[in-house]
Design a protein around this motif. Structure first.
Motif, PDB file in Angstrom:
ATOM      1  N   ALA A   5      -7.129 112.016  45.129  1.00  0.00           N
ATOM      2  CA  ALA A   5      -7.483 110.756  44.482  1.00  0.00           C
ATOM      3  C   ALA A   5      -6.312 110.286  43.623  1.00  0.00           C
ATOM      4  O   ALA A   5      -5.450 111.081  43.259  1.00  0.00           O
ATOM      5  N   ARG A   6      -6.273 108.995  43.318  1.00  0.00           N
ATOM      6  CA  ARG A   6      -5.282 108.511  42.377  1.00  0.00           C
ATOM      7  C   ARG A   6      -5.952 108.079  41.089  1.00  0.00           C
ATOM      8  O   ARG A   6      -7.098 107.669  41.074  1.00  0.00           O
ATOM      9  N   ILE A   7      -5.208 108.188  39.997  1.00  0.00           N
ATOM     10  CA  ILE A   7      -5.720 107.813  38.684  1.00  0.00           C
ATOM     11  C   ILE A   7      -4.847 106.673  38.177  1.00  0.00           C
ATOM     12  O   ILE A   7      -3.627 106.786  38.157  1.00  0.00           O
ATOM     13  N   THR A   8      -5.466 105.563  37.785  1.00  0.00           N
ATOM     14  CA  THR A   8      -4.692 104.414  37.319  1.00  0.00           C
ATOM     15  C   THR A   8      -5.343 103.847  36.065  1.00  0.00           C
ATOM     16  O   THR A   8      -6.493 104.130  35.770  1.00  0.00           O
ATOM     17  N   HIS A   9      -4.586 103.052  35.318  1.00  0.00           N
ATOM     18  CA  HIS A   9      -5.116 102.453  34.096  1.00  0.00           C
ATOM     19  C   HIS A   9      -5.187 100.938  34.248  1.00  0.00           C
ATOM     20  O   HIS A   9      -4.244 100.303  34.717  1.00  0.00           O
ATOM     21  N   ILE A  10      -6.308 100.390  33.814  1.00  0.00           N
ATOM     22  CA  ILE A  10      -6.566  98.958  33.900  1.00  0.00           C
ATOM     23  C   ILE A  10      -6.965  98.461  32.523  1.00  0.00           C
ATOM     24  O   ILE A  10      -7.692  99.137  31.803  1.00  0.00           O
ATOM     25  N   SER A  11      -6.492  97.309  32.156  1.00  0.00           N
ATOM     26  CA  SER A  11      -6.883  96.669  30.909  1.00  0.00           C
ATOM     27  C   SER A  11      -7.677  95.417  31.249  1.00  0.00           C
ATOM     28  O   SER A  11      -7.211  94.576  32.022  1.00  0.00           O
ATOM     29  N   ALA A  12      -8.885  95.271  30.691  1.00  0.00           N
ATOM     30  CA  ALA A  12      -9.731  94.110  30.996  1.00  0.00           C
ATOM     31  C   ALA A  12     -10.196  93.456  29.707  1.00  0.00           C
ATOM     32  O   ALA A  12     -10.511  94.128  28.735  1.00  0.00           O
ATOM     33  N   ARG A  13     -10.239  92.134  29.730  1.00  0.00           N
ATOM     34  CA  ARG A  13     -10.607  91.367  28.529  1.00  0.00           C
ATOM     35  C   ARG A  13     -11.721  90.393  28.871  1.00  0.00           C
ATOM     36  O   ARG A  13     -11.695  89.743  29.916  1.00  0.00           O
TER      37      ARG A  13
END
Lengths: 68, 68, 68, 68, 68, 68, 68, 68, 68, 68, 68, 68
Positions: A5-13
């Motif tokens: 699996a891949r792990i990623t970071h997302i920023s949501a507003r």
């Protein structure tokens, strides 16, 4: 036998609140990434305008299983 | 003069052990990413079923050099 | 009445695996340092060459008792 | 509707290696705790005697589901 | 003159939201532990199914005063 | 061949000082837990009343060997 | 114009208390290292024997100016 | 087959700037340590005198390969 | 109503200095990623050759807004 | 219905010991801040002169309730 | 006998570079705070506009001695 | 050309929930501080009374631009 699996970071507003920001981020991740089993909420932030909260922002750590 | 690399996180799971999970993750990364010079083992986890270890999972921090 | 120890960090690399890298680091520490009671494994890393793991590296936190 | 689990830390030591220490810790946890789905390896340590590794120690973060 | 408390970690999951998961964890802690003055929210996570959030999970650090 | 220990956190408060709070926590841990070889002092706090220190509080990480 | 110092870690143990352990560590450092301007207390630990504290241990981060 | 390195911390101060402080620390390390492949900048600090910056200080994590 | 961004890590190396390495990384990110509002400098490292600094390396945490 | 407090950091130094440094910091905070309910000890440091401890320094995280 | 200082965090931004941002922050701190002996650089960030760096931002941890 | 901001921590408590505690803290900060662009939620805590949540507490990291 195994999986990757891949792990990623997302920023949501969102203007509506933290829960809505999380939903927005998960929804957007689902458009390009398949097989997202979950996400950690890593950071929470509010933006302030004229002394009142104008938007809610979250940073999500999203895991998604790579296609075989 | 200079070079640029990206750093990404991969989670890999294997029934056979931690070493096999690391190999699996490195192998999968090599399919889509060229020029992977190495990886840090950031986390190690076992999954348990009926009191016995059923699989081994690692989180790898993989660096790969961007093509010019 | 009392005793004093020093804490130092060693990085060891082996072609054979993490266990061998740890043994190598402990062995090398024992050549110059007496009275090493133990070591923590602080980091684990693999180096990759042509898509396969070429060496295993560990960072050890080694404690050793100072001679009186 | 919901479920509650507890998270606890266990330290396990083995003469045979890190993998054996992890198995030992998981086995012991299973004697008193039901429903252990998995464990994170949080720390790894070797103890040294006469310049050679005498035992392997791991700290595990064990989650177990509370009975309803 | 003095008092002693224990600190433990609980993971709670709810379909309804983070607030409900916190309430669930506090409620469950209160069944076996007396004198719980409070809890820190240490981690927040969502689980995703078919691109939508299916459950909310929190990790709580619960303090409880030991009986004399 | 091997041994297993548990790691737990205790918070102890005393009017007399940090050393007394540590002793109090160790003493209380010894009533219910056998085989406590030691404890780390993880946090230290003072409570203030009318501008003067009214009590001293420590958080201890206590390890205790599980009975076989 | 400039100066260079080294930073090292020392662990010191005393039967008499944390303050005595710090003094012991500073004293021992001064025997081999000149120009030690100070030390941070990084960790504090007690060892327990028969339910009572038998010794006090500190980890010090010691800075010392290198001779020119 | 394998190699062992040591990791140490050096603090260097210069009137001229951070880059000069790093060079100073690397230079000084090279006088007593052979085979220094690199260094991480772990901390940066300025000292202030009469409201102006009087010196620049860096903490470096220096790795050096042990001679065989 | 809302917006979503991704957070990624880039490592950039330059012979000329840290500032040049940062510019290099930002420039390279701009080739494939649109809408990069900024980047945090997370790590700084120098590589040493024959006792002198041969290159400067930075790790950047780059945020970029996802296209709608 | 609600209350707001501020959290600030204070560094205090005493010739007499850590306890005296904490008292000094709490006393000084009380002169300008009302309603200080407590303080965490975040760091402890000794300064050394001629091989002996010349002063004790603590960093305190002080909370104080804002007046309504 | 003793002294008390406060520790505060300042964020400063400059178009000219990190060094200028640090000077700006130290200068501004000196206007309202007397006796600032130094500052740690805790974070460094660049802001990007049209693919080029438009400003440099630092977070400083500033210590200042309280007047007696 | 440049700007300077201060970063401070505020703790706010509300009976009504985390969102209300955040609003309370932002509102209170706005009374004494001008130009608050936003705040990070650093910690979240519940206080428990008779087994039920009695209040919600947040720690906010508030940035505010200093007047020129």
């Amino acid at each position: 036998m195994g999986s990757v699996a891949r792990i990623t970071h997302i920023s949501a507003r969102s203007d509506a609140g933290f829960d809505d920001a999380i939903r927005l981020g998960i929804h957007r991740a689902g458009e390009t990434l398949r097989n997202v089993p979950g996400a950690w909420v890593k950071d929470q932030k509010v933006e302030v305008s004229d002394g009142a909260i104008s938007s809610y922002q979250v940073v999500l750590e999203v895991t998604f299983v790579l296609d075989d």
